[in-house]
Design an enzyme around this catalytic site. Structure first.
Site, short mmCIF file in Angstrom:
data_model
loop_
_atom_site.label_atom_id
_atom_site.label_comp_id
_atom_site.label_asym_id
_atom_site.label_seq_id
_atom_site.Cartn_x
_atom_site.Cartn_y
_atom_site.Cartn_z
N SER A 1 -64.88 59.31 -64.62
CA SER A 1 -65.41 60.38 -63.75
C SER A 1 -66.82 60.75 -64.18
CB SER A 1 -64.51 61.61 -63.83
OG SER A 1 -63.24 61.25 -63.35
N LEU B 1 -60.79 61.43 -58.68
CA LEU B 1 -60.09 60.15 -58.83
C LEU B 1 -60.98 58.96 -58.47
CD1 LEU B 1 -56.68 61.22 -57.28
CD2 LEU B 1 -57.40 61.32 -59.68
N HIS B 2 -60.79 57.89 -59.22
CA HIS B 2 -61.49 56.64 -58.95
C HIS B 2 -60.49 55.50 -59.09
CE1 HIS B 2 -61.48 56.22 -63.27
NE2 HIS B 2 -62.15 57.36 -63.40
N GLY C 1 -54.32 55.04 -68.87
CA GLY C 1 -55.26 53.92 -68.92
C GLY C 1 -55.69 53.67 -70.36
N MET D 1 -57.39 64.66 -64.28
CA MET D 1 -58.15 65.89 -64.08
C MET D 1 -58.89 65.79 -62.75
SD MET D 1 -59.27 67.13 -67.84
CE MET D 1 -60.64 66.05 -68.13
N GLY E 1 -59.84 53.52 -61.32
CA GLY E 1 -59.09 53.50 -62.59
C GLY E 1 -57.77 54.26 -62.43
N HIS E 2 -57.84 55.46 -61.84
CA HIS E 2 -56.62 56.25 -61.61
C HIS E 2 -55.71 55.54 -60.60
CE1 HIS E 2 -59.66 59.51 -62.55
NE2 HIS E 2 -58.73 59.76 -63.46
#
Ligand code: PAF
Length: 282
Positions: A178, A28-29, A139, A25, A31-32
């Site tokens: 997020s 982005l961080h 994830g 969604m 993790g993505h």
């Protein structure tokens, strides 16, 4: 990186390697990005979708507040050498959409967010229908989400295979999300306690060497103890559960794969985290 905004273009993209879909969604961080890196390690082409899915937010949830950071997201994707970004048009994507009912919905987040997983499954199923990727990557922070999608893909005999990737954490242990952006820096430090407690619980389970018959009683004691600890630290608990990691059902003595999952509200922000562990029972 090629930007794809409609189904027509989607149908014409060149697929040299098997394609991995990473649904997001946005906002982005790491993790993505770790999901993209995982796909690259497997020599897969990557398509990241960015779509803030209205179907998965309840009426009192944070859809309108959800961070929208498209420019920064695109920069990050280019740096990661992502192959395609899919930014669908709401109307085209949602037109005549088949609303699905999610399996495994009566547990954990499914209980406290009615309709949430139906919305997630409906949209992810749509992405898979239109993109037809060989793989999709999720994830493990959203443990229940990946389990629901996996179950669904199995049920419909899909050609798309689901891959998962471990939770990526801040240096202090806080699972990346997020929603962390809604917390001040000191609050983010305090929220790292969530992972410390989960680790403590998993160590207790791991080190349990008492009577096996009393294991479930021990689990109950642990759960009560840590619910108290979370509350004392100012976390408003939605749930703290220790369940079978495959079915999400209550633990039985013989269960080896255990999921310790928690959802809390902290400073007005919903945070989830989990640890999945395997017990060796002699
Ligand atoms: O995990 C998420 O960000 C969302 O639930 C997903 C999978 C992108 C569906 O909207």
């Amino acid at each position: 990186m090629e930007t794809v905004e409609n189904f027509n273009k989607l149908n014409s993209i060149k697929r040299n390697e098997p394609l991995a879909l990473i649904p997001t969604m946005g906002n982005l961080h790491l993790g993505h990005l770790s999901l993209i890196r995982h796909a690259k390690e497997l020599n897969l082409s990557t398509i990241v979708s960015i779509f803030i899915n209205p179907l998965q937010f309840g009426p009192s949830e944070d859809f309108s507040k959800y961070p929208r950071t498209l420019e920064a997201d695109l920069d990050l994707l280019i740096k990661e050498d992502c192959d395609f970004v899919f930014i669908p048009d709401d109307k085209e994507l949602l037109h005549d959409i088949k609303n699905l009912k999610a399996p495994l919905n009566n547990f954990l987040c499914g209980k406290s967010r009615p309709g949430h997983f139906d919305g997630v499954l409906t949209i992810v199923n749509r992405f898979i229908e239109v993109i037809k990727p060989e793989f999709c990557i999720f994830g493990q922070k959203d443990f229940q989400q990946q389990l629901i999608i996996k179950e669904h893909l199995k049920k419909i005999n899909s050609n798309t295979r689901l891959l998962t990737h471990p939770i990526v954490r801040d240096k202090n242990g806080l699972a990346l999300s997020s929603r962390n952006g809604f917390l001040s820096k000191p609050r983010r430090e305090e929220a790292a306690k969530i992972y410390s407690y989960l680790k403590e619980i998993s160590e207790h389970i791991f080190n349990y060497d008492q009577d096996e018959e009393k294991f479930l009683e021990y689990i109950k004691t642990l759960k009560d103890l840590y619910q108290k600890k979370f509350s004392e630290e100012g976390f408003e608990i939605d749930y703290l559960e220790l369940v079978n990691a495959l079915s999400l059902e209550s633990l039985k003595i013989e269960d080896k794969k255990i999921l310790i999952a928690v959802a809390v509200n902290y400073a007005g922000v919903r945070l989830i985290d989990n640890i999945c562990l395997t017990r060796s029972i002699s």
